[in-house]
Design a protein around this motif. Structure first.
Motif, PDB file in Angstrom:
ATOM      1  N   LEU A  24       0.738  -1.057  -0.143  1.00 16.45           N
ATOM      2  CA  LEU A  24       0.049  -0.033   0.151  1.00 16.45           C
ATOM      3  C   LEU A  24       0.854   1.167   0.042  1.00 16.45           C
ATOM      4  O   LEU A  24       0.486   2.413  -0.509  1.00 16.45           O
ATOM      5  N   ILE A  25       2.040   1.236   0.567  1.00 13.99           N
ATOM      6  CA  ILE A  25       2.815   2.630   0.489  1.00 13.99           C
ATOM      7  C   ILE A  25       3.333   2.895  -0.723  1.00 13.99           C
ATOM      8  O   ILE A  25       3.628   3.966  -1.010  1.00 13.99           O
ATOM      9  N   VAL A  26       3.379   1.765  -1.726  1.00 20.55           N
ATOM     10  CA  VAL A  26       3.964   2.011  -3.031  1.00 20.55           C
ATOM     11  C   VAL A  26       2.871   1.976  -4.167  1.00 20.55           C
ATOM     12  O   VAL A  26       3.088   2.597  -5.277  1.00 20.55           O
ATOM     13  N   ASN A  27       1.433   1.928  -3.624  1.00 25.29           N
ATOM     14  CA  ASN A  27       0.565   1.825  -4.443  1.00 25.29           C
ATOM     15  C   ASN A  27      -0.627   2.654  -4.255  1.00 25.29           C
ATOM     16  O   ASN A  27      -0.955   2.939  -2.683  1.00 25.29           O
ATOM     17  N   GLU A  28      -1.318   3.448  -4.963  1.00 25.57           N
ATOM     18  CA  GLU A  28      -2.268   4.423  -4.434  1.00 25.57           C
ATOM     19  C   GLU A  28      -3.525   3.743  -3.874  1.00 25.57           C
ATOM     20  O   GLU A  28      -3.716   4.069  -2.723  1.00 25.57           O
ATOM     21  N   SER A  29      -3.680   2.489  -4.357  1.00 22.50           N
ATOM     22  CA  SER A  29      -4.720   1.552  -3.856  1.00 22.50           C
ATOM     23  C   SER A  29      -4.486  -0.007  -4.329  1.00 22.50           C
ATOM     24  O   SER A  29      -4.159  -0.072  -5.402  1.00 22.50           O
ATOM     25  N   VAL A  30      -4.951  -0.833  -3.405  1.00 21.39           N
ATOM     26  CA  VAL A  30      -4.898  -2.407  -3.853  1.00 21.39           C
ATOM     27  C   VAL A  30      -6.134  -2.842  -3.641  1.00 21.39           C
ATOM     28  O   VAL A  30      -6.636  -2.893  -2.369  1.00 21.39           O
ATOM     29  N   ASN A  31      -6.740  -3.870  -4.354  1.00 20.91           N
ATOM     30  CA  ASN A  31      -7.933  -4.481  -4.296  1.00 20.91           C
ATOM     31  C   ASN A  31      -7.704  -5.731  -3.374  1.00 20.91           C
ATOM     32  O   ASN A  31      -6.334  -6.308  -3.360  1.00 20.91           O
ATOM     33  N   LEU A  53      -5.285  -3.640  10.892  1.00 22.57           N
ATOM     34  CA  LEU A  53      -4.748  -2.290  10.335  1.00 22.57           C
ATOM     35  C   LEU A  53      -5.815  -1.417  10.293  1.00 22.57           C
ATOM     36  O   LEU A  53      -5.619  -0.162  10.378  1.00 22.57           O
ATOM     37  N   GLU A  54      -6.860  -1.738   9.777  1.00 32.52           N
ATOM     38  CA  GLU A  54      -8.247  -0.792   9.827  1.00 32.52           C
ATOM     39  C   GLU A  54      -8.335  -0.161  11.226  1.00 32.52           C
ATOM     40  O   GLU A  54      -8.556   0.943  11.468  1.00 32.52           O
ATOM     41  N   GLU A  55      -8.198  -1.121  12.159  1.00 31.63           N
ATOM     42  CA  GLU A  55      -8.872  -0.676  13.662  1.00 31.63           C
ATOM     43  C   GLU A  55      -7.828   0.197  14.146  1.00 31.63           C
ATOM     44  O   GLU A  55      -8.136   1.107  14.955  1.00 31.63           O
ATOM     45  N   ASN A  56      -6.605   0.149  13.759  1.00 35.57           N
ATOM     46  CA  ASN A  56      -5.590   1.251  14.207  1.00 35.57           C
ATOM     47  C   ASN A  56      -5.514   2.116  13.174  1.00 35.57           C
ATOM     48  O   ASN A  56      -4.420   3.192  13.382  1.00 35.57           O
ATOM     49  N   ALA A  57      -6.546   2.512  12.254  1.00 37.47           N
ATOM     50  CA  ALA A  57      -6.444   3.685  11.299  1.00 37.47           C
ATOM     51  C   ALA A  57      -5.224   3.941  10.555  1.00 37.47           C
ATOM     52  O   ALA A  57      -4.815   4.838  10.227  1.00 37.47           O
ATOM     53  N   TYR A  58      -4.610   2.677  10.137  1.00 38.37           N
ATOM     54  CA  TYR A  58      -3.369   2.495   9.107  1.00 38.37           C
ATOM     55  C   TYR A  58      -3.808   2.493   7.820  1.00 38.37           C
ATOM     56  O   TYR A  58      -3.127   2.876   7.042  1.00 38.37           O
ATOM     57  N   ILE A  59      -5.130   2.070   7.868  1.00 37.37           N
ATOM     58  CA  ILE A  59      -5.520   1.687   6.266  1.00 37.37           C
ATOM     59  C   ILE A  59      -7.024   2.147   5.980  1.00 37.37           C
ATOM     60  O   ILE A  59      -7.637   2.159   7.149  1.00 37.37           O
ATOM     61  N   LYS A  69     -20.159  -7.290  -9.403  1.00 36.30           N
ATOM     62  CA  LYS A  69     -19.327  -7.949  -8.554  1.00 36.30           C
ATOM     63  C   LYS A  69     -18.741  -6.848  -7.423  1.00 36.30           C
ATOM     64  O   LYS A  69     -18.323  -5.787  -7.865  1.00 36.30           O
ATOM     65  N   THR A  70     -18.599  -7.227  -6.320  1.00 42.02           N
ATOM     66  CA  THR A  70     -18.064  -6.465  -5.003  1.00 42.02           C
ATOM     67  C   THR A  70     -16.446  -6.428  -5.389  1.00 42.02           C
ATOM     68  O   THR A  70     -15.988  -7.144  -5.817  1.00 42.02           O
ATOM     69  N   ASN A  71     -16.075  -4.963  -4.969  1.00 42.47           N
ATOM     70  CA  ASN A  71     -14.684  -4.770  -5.109  1.00 42.47           C
ATOM     71  C   ASN A  71     -14.384  -4.047  -4.046  1.00 42.47           C
ATOM     72  O   ASN A  71     -14.761  -2.944  -3.875  1.00 42.47           O
ATOM     73  N   THR A  72     -13.478  -4.451  -3.141  1.00 41.33           N
ATOM     74  CA  THR A  72     -12.752  -3.687  -1.995  1.00 41.33           C
ATOM     75  C   THR A  72     -11.417  -3.298  -2.202  1.00 41.33           C
ATOM     76  O   THR A  72     -10.610  -4.291  -2.567  1.00 41.33           O
ATOM     77  N   THR A  73     -11.088  -2.070  -2.106  1.00 44.02           N
ATOM     78  CA  THR A  73     -10.097  -1.587  -2.138  1.00 44.02           C
ATOM     79  C   THR A  73      -9.213  -1.008  -1.015  1.00 44.02           C
ATOM     80  O   THR A  73     -10.213  -0.557   0.156  1.00 44.02           O
ATOM     81  N   TYR A  74      -7.990  -1.059  -0.733  1.00 43.95           N
ATOM     82  CA  TYR A  74      -7.206  -0.785   0.473  1.00 43.95           C
ATOM     83  C   TYR A  74      -6.308   0.533   0.007  1.00 43.95           C
ATOM     84  O   TYR A  74      -5.499   0.139  -0.767  1.00 43.95           O
ATOM     85  N   THR A  75      -6.475   1.651   0.706  1.00 46.51           N
ATOM     86  CA  THR A  75      -5.203   2.776   0.772  1.00 46.51           C
ATOM     87  C   THR A  75      -4.690   2.834   2.154  1.00 46.51           C
ATOM     88  O   THR A  75      -5.268   2.721   3.471  1.00 46.51           O
TER      89      THR A  75
END
Length: 99
Positions: A24-31, A53-59, A69-75
């Motif tokens: 995630l640090i090198v990509n804008e977002s990743v699914n 990671l989400e609970e710690n507000a890191y992503i 189709k559902t698509n979940t992305t992370y930043t």
């Protein structure tokens, strides 16, 4: 001066979380599926680490659709980037200190 080992972040103790943050640090977002194949883990294992990671507000998680189709992305968040870079700096200090 404090021991750099004390500056390591417990959240990043897992190789899977390090893998997620590195992607995630090198990509804008990743699914989800791309992260899964990149890190080579099961759905459940990846989901558990992403939740931490989400609970710690890191992503940040964004759910959407591609067609039907559902698509979940992370930043990575600013806080996540700062925390991860601090963790990497501490690792570097430890390595240099031992060399």
């Amino acid at each position: 001066m404090s021991n750099p080992i004390e500056q390591l972040n417990k959240v990043f103790d897992s190789r899977i979380r390090i893998g997620i943050m590195s992607a995630l640090i090198v990509n804008e977002s990743v699914n989800f599926n791309d992260l899964k194949s990149l890190i080579d883990v099961t759905d459940g294992n990846l989901a558990t680490h992403l939740k931490t990671l989400e609970e710690n507000a890191y992503i940040k998680v964004e759910k959407g659709f591609i067609g039907r189709k559902t698509n979940t992305t992370y930043t990575i968040t600013k806080a996540g980037e700062k925390a991860f870079r601090s963790h990497l700096d501490a690792l570097e200090k430890i390595i240099k200190g031992l060399g």
